[in-house]
Design an enzyme around this catalytic site. Structure first.
Site, PDB file in Angstrom:
ATOM      1  N   SER A 167       0.833  -1.189   0.000  1.00 14.32           N
ATOM      2  CA  SER A 167       0.000   0.000   0.000  1.00 14.32           C
ATOM      3  C   SER A 167       0.877   1.252   0.000  1.00 14.32           C
ATOM      4  CB  SER A 167      -0.977  -0.033   1.186  1.00 14.32           C
ATOM      5  OG  SER A 167      -2.036   0.880   1.017  1.00 14.32           O
ATOM      6  N   GLU A 174      -1.867  -2.467  -8.297  1.00 12.23           N
ATOM      7  CA  GLU A 174      -3.112  -2.733  -7.574  1.00 12.23           C
ATOM      8  C   GLU A 174      -3.499  -1.449  -6.874  1.00 12.23           C
ATOM      9  OE1 GLU A 174      -3.807  -3.310  -3.862  1.00 12.23           O
ATOM     10  OE2 GLU A 174      -2.069  -1.999  -3.645  1.00 12.23           O
ATOM     11  N   HIS A 197      -4.986  -5.466  -1.788  1.00 12.46           N
ATOM     12  CA  HIS A 197      -5.902  -5.256  -0.669  1.00 12.46           C
ATOM     13  C   HIS A 197      -7.092  -6.210  -0.730  1.00 12.46           C
ATOM     14  CE1 HIS A 197      -3.684  -1.434  -0.812  1.00 12.46           C
ATOM     15  NE2 HIS A 197      -4.091  -1.199   0.426  1.00 12.46           N
TER      16      HIS A 197
END
Length: 317
Positions: free
Chosen positions: A116, A214, A280
């Site tokens: 992330s 992503e 995620h």
């Protein structure tokens, strides 16, 4: 060529746990994650930023200087065999502003794990010290703190302890947006952070690379803007070999996202594999940054041509 590989971990290794971005969502979850690490023989040492609950801003774990100091200490002190980020959020780029990379011995790589917002840090590690790093689960996040039985945790630990046993990632249920195969260096991360790094001294272009992307919690028009920025960054994409697309959850209608992915990445002249379980809100496999690999979009596989981590040192430090 594969970047400099850190040695694999061994039971008894001391590892640093810290935040480079936001405060952990729950200290209870952090404690559970620490127990999971201890259950497999690691000795986690918790740094102050992992305990900070937002003392300056509620979205930052301590001050920028505190986060940079914790990260520098963890990366430079030979006591620590690895660095585990407790969570993501926002703030890694602020941390990177204050990093003095001259204090980190580039010839002594160590495992760094996170995803992330930590994408910014993993890119910086590739640029500044040339190490392989791991886009993988974090200590206070789901898939890690829920215990050693969790898929994410088990996959990460298998790679950390026995890298010779992890020569290929297989993505069941994935689909080839563009068929074909390609070899290159595994790069990328969370798309928002990749785009936000453009123009900085820690952006790592994907020449001869396989780009993984992503994201989470982005409205479709925002994803469109991010994808368009990436494809227009011709200096960044020059020499691209292939693309792997992970999860894009909490981002609107999945069919809309699928159409967007095909439209924005299907005409770049390289194999594109979509729907892989990295990112995620999924049972997540760990993706190494900086390893030479072969992507087979038709078979839904990523095969590492070099072992991801080196064999562990007989004596630490």
């Amino acid at each position: 060529m594969t970047l400099l590989r850190p040695p694999a971990l061994r039971p008894g290794d001391t590892v640093a746990v810290l935040c480079a971005s936001s405060p952990v969502p729950s200290q209870r979850h952090l404690e559970s994650g620490l127990r999971a690490m201890e259950s497999v023989g690691l000795r986690p040492e918790v740094f102050g930023t992992a305990r900070d609950t937002g003392s300056r801003y509620d979205y930052l774990a301590g001050t920028d200087a505190e986060r940079a100091a914790d990260l520098t200490r963890a990366l430079s002190d030979p006591k620590y065999a690895g660095v585990f980020l407790a969570c993501g959020g926002y703030g890694a780029q602020r941390t990177l502003e204050l990093m003095d990379w001259s204090r980190v011995d580039a010839s002594a790589p160590k495992v760094v794990v996170g995803y992330s917002d930590v994408t910014a840090l993993l890119e910086a590690i590739a640029v500044k010290v040339g190490w392989v790093s791991l886009f993988g689960p974090m200590v206070a996040c789901s898939g890690f703190w829920q215990g050693p039985g969790e898929y994410d945790f088990k996959e990460l630990m298998k790679l950390l302890y026995t890298p010779s046993a992890v020569r290929r990632l297989t993505f069941r249920g994935s689909r080839a947006l563009v068929p074909g195969a390609a070899e290159g260096l595994t790069l990328g991360g969370t798309a928002t952070l990749i785009a936000a790094n453009f123009g900085t001294d820690t952006s790592y272009p994907v020449r001869d690379g396989i780009l993984f992307l992503e994201d989470v919690d982005e409205l479709p028009f925002r994803l469109d803007r991010i994808f368009t920025q990436i494809r227009r960054a011709t200096a960044y994409l020059e020499g691209l070999r292939g693309i792997i697309l992970g999860t894009f959850t909490e981002s609107g209608n999945p069919e809309h996202i699928d159409r967007l992915l095909a439209e924005r990445f299907g005409d770049l002249g390289v194999p594109v594999l979509a729907g892989v379980n990295i990112g995620h809100n999924c049972e997540m496999q760990t993706y190494p940054i900086g390893v030479t690999a072969r992507l087979d979009a038709d078979a839904g596989t990523l095969t590492f041509l070099d072992q991801v981590l080196a064999e562990p040192h007989s004596v630490r430090g």
